[in-house]
Design an enzyme around this catalytic site. Sequence first.
Site, PDB file in Angstrom:
ATOM      1  N   THR A  32     -36.785  -6.146 -29.540  1.00 16.09           N
ATOM      2  CA  THR A  32     -35.643  -6.740 -29.101  1.00 16.09           C
ATOM      3  C   THR A  32     -36.039  -6.713 -27.411  1.00 16.09           C
ATOM      4  OG1 THR A  32     -34.030  -5.869 -30.509  1.00 16.09           O
ATOM      5  CG2 THR A  32     -33.168  -6.308 -28.429  1.00 16.09           C
ATOM      6  N   GLY A  33     -35.644  -7.870 -26.912  1.00 18.21           N
ATOM      7  CA  GLY A  33     -35.856  -7.957 -25.351  1.00 18.21           C
ATOM      8  C   GLY A  33     -36.405  -9.311 -25.346  1.00 18.21           C
ATOM      9  N   SER A  34     -36.581  -9.570 -23.784  1.00 14.15           N
ATOM     10  CA  SER A  34     -37.042 -10.999 -23.262  1.00 14.15           C
ATOM     11  C   SER A  34     -38.723 -10.924 -23.798  1.00 14.15           C
ATOM     12  CB  SER A  34     -37.198 -11.019 -22.020  1.00 14.15           C
ATOM     13  OG  SER A  34     -37.834  -9.999 -21.129  1.00 14.15           O
ATOM     14  N   THR A  35     -39.559  -9.835 -23.960  1.00 18.95           N
ATOM     15  CA  THR A  35     -40.693 -10.170 -24.292  1.00 18.95           C
ATOM     16  C   THR A  35     -40.889 -10.501 -25.890  1.00 18.95           C
ATOM     17  OG1 THR A  35     -41.331  -8.349 -22.632  1.00 18.95           O
ATOM     18  CG2 THR A  35     -43.230  -8.998 -23.949  1.00 18.95           C
ATOM     19  N   ASP A  85     -42.876  -4.767 -30.515  1.00 21.51           N
ATOM     20  CA  ASP A  85     -41.731  -4.759 -29.494  1.00 21.51           C
ATOM     21  C   ASP A  85     -42.249  -4.467 -28.017  1.00 21.51           C
ATOM     22  OD1 ASP A  85     -39.083  -4.539 -28.690  1.00 21.51           O
ATOM     23  OD2 ASP A  85     -38.572  -2.635 -29.887  1.00 21.51           O
ATOM     24  N   GLU A 107     -34.690   0.300 -33.112  1.00 25.10           N
ATOM     25  CA  GLU A 107     -35.971   0.245 -32.660  1.00 25.10           C
ATOM     26  C   GLU A 107     -36.903   1.563 -32.963  1.00 25.10           C
ATOM     27  OE1 GLU A 107     -35.469  -2.859 -28.806  1.00 25.10           O
ATOM     28  OE2 GLU A 107     -35.616  -0.731 -28.252  1.00 25.10           O
TER      29      GLU A 107
HETATM   30  C1  5RP Z   1     -34.561  -3.180 -25.757  1.00 26.19           C
HETATM   31  C2  5RP Z   1     -35.960  -2.594 -25.365  1.00 26.19           C
HETATM   32  C3  5RP Z   1     -36.848  -3.508 -24.929  1.00 26.19           C
HETATM   33  O1  5RP Z   1     -37.944  -3.559 -25.363  1.00 26.19           O
HETATM   34  C4  5RP Z   1     -37.189  -3.192 -23.401  1.00 26.19           C
HETATM   35  O2  5RP Z   1     -35.917  -3.160 -22.621  1.00 26.19           O
HETATM   36  C5  5RP Z   1     -37.865  -4.020 -22.807  1.00 26.19           C
HETATM   37  O3  5RP Z   1     -37.371  -5.357 -22.517  1.00 26.19           O
HETATM   38  P1  5RP Z   1     -38.061  -6.740 -21.732  1.00 26.19           P
HETATM   39  O4  5RP Z   1     -38.940  -7.192 -22.816  1.00 26.19           O
HETATM   40  O5  5RP Z   1     -36.955  -7.754 -21.806  1.00 26.19           O
HETATM   41  O6  5RP Z   1     -38.775  -6.372 -20.562  1.00 26.19           O
HETATM   42  O7  5RP Z   1     -36.221  -1.315 -25.551  1.00 26.19           O
HETATM   43  O8  5RP Z   1     -33.732  -1.991 -26.273  1.00 26.19           O
END
Ligand code: 5RP
Length: 227
Positions: A32-35, A85, A107
Amino acid sequence: MTQDELKQAVAKAAFDYVESKLEDDMILGVGTGSTANFFIEELGKISDRLEGTVASSEETARRLKSHNIPVFDLNSAGQIAIYVDGADESNAHLQLIKGGGAALTREKILAAASKEFVCIADASKMVGVLGEFPLPVEIIPMARSYVGREIVKLGGDPVYREGCVTDNGNHILDVYNLDILDPRQLERDLNQITGVVTNGLFAQRGADILLLGTADGVETRRAEPLS
Ligand code: 5RP
C-alpha cells in the site's frame, strides 16, 4: 530526479524482478502507498498472465481490480511467493518502519506469509537508525489512553492520528522521539502492550531485498547481517 520519478524507477525494477520469476499459479502480495501504486500500474501490463494477488489494504485491492488483476483472500491463497511493498524507513539490515498509510497490520501479515519480501523505496527512506519517522502503532480504539501511557513509559511520545480508521476498524498512534537502537526488542515490547494490534516495526521479519531509487539508478540491497 523527483521523488516520484525515483518511486517509479523502483516500481519498474520490482516489476522486472517479479516478471523474471513469474510461474504458473504464482500468487503475489501487493503493498500500500504511492510507491506500491506505481508497481500496480506496472503489474497491469501482465494482468492476463497473473494467477492472482493478495492486497494489503482495501485501497490496493480496488486499484488491482481496476487493472483487471485478480485479488484473493489470503485464506484461500496459501503461501505468497513474492510480496512487494514500500516503506517509510529502512536501515542497513532491511529492518523497516511501515504504516504511514495505516495499512501496517495487513502489511505485516502479508510479509509474514510470503516467501520473499521485496521492499521498494526512494533513497530518502534509507536511515542509519530507525525512528526519525514517527512509528505507527495500530490499537483497539477503547485502549487508546492506556496504550498511550504505556508507550510513554517506553520513552516515546504518542500522538493520536485524528480521523484515521484502519481497514480493521482500529485507530493509530504515531510515536515520536524514539531512538530505535534495538528494533526487534522494541517490536516485541510494543506488541506486548494489551490493546496493541501491531506496530509498524518490521524487524523480526524485515525485507529480503531492498530496491532503492537513487539519482544514479536503482540499487539492489540485501540485509547486512546483525552483529
Ligand atoms: C503504508 C506503508 C507504505 O509502504 C509507506 O507509508 C510508504 O509509502 P509511500 O510509498 O507512499 O512513500 O507502510 O501503510
